[in-house]
Enzyme design. Structure first.
Site, mmCIF file in Angstrom:
data_model
loop_
_atom_site.group_PDB
_atom_site.id
_atom_site.type_symbol
_atom_site.label_atom_id
_atom_site.label_comp_id
_atom_site.label_asym_id
_atom_site.label_seq_id
_atom_site.Cartn_x
_atom_site.Cartn_y
_atom_site.Cartn_z
ATOM 1 C CG ASP A 1 -1.641 1.242 1.503
ATOM 2 O OD1 ASP A 1 -1.413 2.226 0.780
ATOM 3 O OD2 ASP A 1 -2.458 1.258 2.437
ATOM 4 C CE LYS B 1 -4.244 8.946 0.446
ATOM 5 N NZ LYS B 1 -4.993 9.698 1.466
ATOM 6 C CB CYS C 1 -8.964 5.210 7.610
ATOM 7 S SG CYS C 1 -10.347 6.139 7.018
HETATM 8 N N1 PMP Z 1 -3.700 3.443 2.529
HETATM 9 C C1 PMP Z 1 -3.180 4.486 3.190
HETATM 10 C C2 PMP Z 1 -1.910 4.284 3.967
HETATM 11 C C3 PMP Z 1 -3.805 5.728 3.117
HETATM 12 O O1 PMP Z 1 -3.284 6.768 3.763
HETATM 13 C C4 PMP Z 1 -4.981 5.870 2.343
HETATM 14 C C5 PMP Z 1 -5.698 7.202 2.258
HETATM 15 N N2 PMP Z 1 -5.904 7.822 3.472
HETATM 16 C C6 PMP Z 1 -5.473 4.753 1.685
HETATM 17 C C7 PMP Z 1 -4.819 3.555 1.788
HETATM 18 C C8 PMP Z 1 -6.703 4.827 0.851
HETATM 19 O O2 PMP Z 1 -6.518 5.674 -0.226
HETATM 20 P P1 PMP Z 1 -7.750 6.136 -1.121
HETATM 21 O O3 PMP Z 1 -8.763 6.663 -0.143
HETATM 22 O O4 PMP Z 1 -7.186 7.195 -1.998
HETATM 23 O O5 PMP Z 1 -8.235 4.938 -1.837
#
Ligand code: PMP
Length: 446
Positions: free
Chosen positions: A240, A266, A404
């Site tokens: 990830d 991002k 999250c």
């Molecule tokens: N993994 C990590 C470490 C994140 O910081 C994020 C976004 N906060 C995500 C996954 C998910 O990314 P997205 O919401 O752009 O799909």
């Protein structure tokens, strides 16, 4: 301007190659608005800031101090211009048209794929799949590779610092398959305990899924080492990269992993698009993720055959405009260069850490030796939401909550943190504003 000249301008801005020129060669210049010399020896943060129109905004009458880059980063004008160009000059669907606009849209879309390939140093452009974001990329791997390869009794190994997007897809998969989800612990600094990680690797481990950088703690994981260990037991490694892509130089070939995911929004690109990189041989062997247009070779009621990779995984009309915008963002980053902005960011994080550490009653959550971009903290006696609201009154945008990553909050015994996260356009003055803001919050709650 003749229409031919117009077309050439457009092509050079968006990296659409002219005629037979190979798609890999065109890199458009960074915005002329700043008048910045891209190759100047020192990193000129003020010139870079001029590329990002939103940074001039006022919030509650105060200059915006944007420290929520881990949630989403701001966009340089070239990205906004690329979106505008798409919609005003060559809006069309891709791959299926024979007319000029469709060919231009297809060239820009496929040029962005080559830019993403270069950004990750992937071997081939067909290893780049456009998806909605990191979340969809991980879900794609779980649903396609995972469903096809996991059996009852197998294991998926993750770490205790994962974002929900790198937990829940594996829970869904392991529950469906009667497999097990195992979790490698982290220490009090927020670092992966490597011995414990290794202990959890076994012949049942089919998939290892890890964050390259933790969004809640800022920890940089030793991905190359993780991959080496995982390969000893024959596991496939999913990385990830959502928080790594904006800060680290990514080289998927050197890392040795099998899948790598990141989100456009991002890395200074538009929302709604992201990248899944996968090894060609794995992608080729995987069943489709979704069915629909573009992912097929031929459809008969008796039997449908599928398109080659990456199209097999891009069912339906893709997010063309935002892919083109992502291409512009990756060009921007390439022109900016990696080392000097990264050094500026490292210095900023070190300065912010040093300043915030000094404030009595403030505890930093996540003190790993290798960190990138993120500074999470709690203020004694103040709920992070109150801190965030008061900082907002000063024009300072930070994120508060569990980010999250509820298991991380649980590990550190806090319900939530306040998180400041940095990009190369942030300044020491902005860190000073944050520090003043924290003092003010403390005074309010004294
Ligand atoms: N993994 C990590 C470490 C994140 O910081 C994020 C976004 N906060 C995500 C996954 C998910 O990314 P997205 O919401 O752009 O799909």
């Amino acid at each position: 301007m003749t229409s031919e000249e117009g077309r050439r301008n457009l092509s050079s801005r968006l990296g659409i190659p002219d005629g037979n020129e190979p798609m890999t060669t065109t890199v458009h210049p960074i915005t002329k608005a700043s008048g910045r010399k891209v190759k100047s020896p020192a990193f000129n943060v003020e010139a870079v800031r001029a590329d990002f129109p939103i940074l001039k905004e006022k919030v509650h009458g105060k200059p915006l101090v944007y420290l929520d880059n881990a949630a989403t980063s701001q966009k340089p004008r070239v990205v906004v211009d690329a979106l505008m160009s798409f919609y005003t000059e060559f809006c069309s669907n891709v791959h299926r048209g024979v007319h000029e606009l469709s060919e231009r849209a297809t060239r820009a879309y496929e040029a962005a794929r080559v830019k993403a390939q270069r950004f990750l140093n992937a071997r081939e452009a067909r290893e780049i799949v456009f998806v909605r974001g990191t979340t969809e990329a991980i879900n794609l791997v779980a649903a396609s590779f995972g469903r096809a390869n996991l059996r009852a009794g197998d294991e998926v190994l993750i770490t205790a610092m994962e974002h929900h997007s790198n937990i829940v897809p594996w829970q869904l998969l392991t529950e469906e398959k009667g497999a097990r989800l195992t979790v490698a612990p982290i220490n009090d600094r927020g670092e992966l305990i490597f011995d414990e990680f290794e202990k959890r690797l076994g012949t049942e481990t089919r998939i290892v899924a890890v964050a390259h950088v933790s969004n809640a703690l800022g920890t940089v994981n030793p991905v190359a080492r993780i991959v080496q260990a995982a390969k000893r037991v024959g596991a496939v490694v999913v990385v990830d990269g959502a928080q790594a892509a904006p800060h680290l130089k990514i080289d998927v070939q050197t890392l040795g992993a099998d899948f790598y995911a990141f989100s456009s929004h991002k890395v200074f690109g538009p929302t709604g698009v992201g990248v899944l990189w996968g090894r060609a041989e794995l992608l080729e062997a995987m069943p489709p993720y979704q069915g629909g247009g573009d992912m097929i070779r031929s459809v008969r009621f008796e039997k449908t055959t599928y398109n080659d990779i990456p199209y097999k995984f891009e069912a339906g009309t893709p997010n063309i405009a935002d892919v083109v915008g992502l291409g512009a963002a990756l060009d921007y980053l390439r022109e900016l260069g990696f080392e000097r902005p990264a050094e500026h960011e490292r210095a900023l994080l070190a300065y912010a850490t040093q300043q915030i550490e000094k404030i009595p009653g403030v505890r930093i959550i996540g003190t790993a030796r290798e960190k990138a971009g993120v500074l999470s903290f709690v203020i004694e006696g103040v709920h992070p939401h109150d801190a965030g609201t008061l900082l907002d009154q000063e024009g300072i945008a930070v994120r508060t909550g569990h980010h999250c990553a509820q298991p991380v909050m649980e590990r550190f015994g806090v319900p939530a943190t306040t998180r400041a996260s940095f990009a190369f356009y942030n300044t020491r003055e902005e860190v000073d504003a944050l520090v003043r803001g924290i003092h003010r919050v403390k005074e309010m709650f004294a």
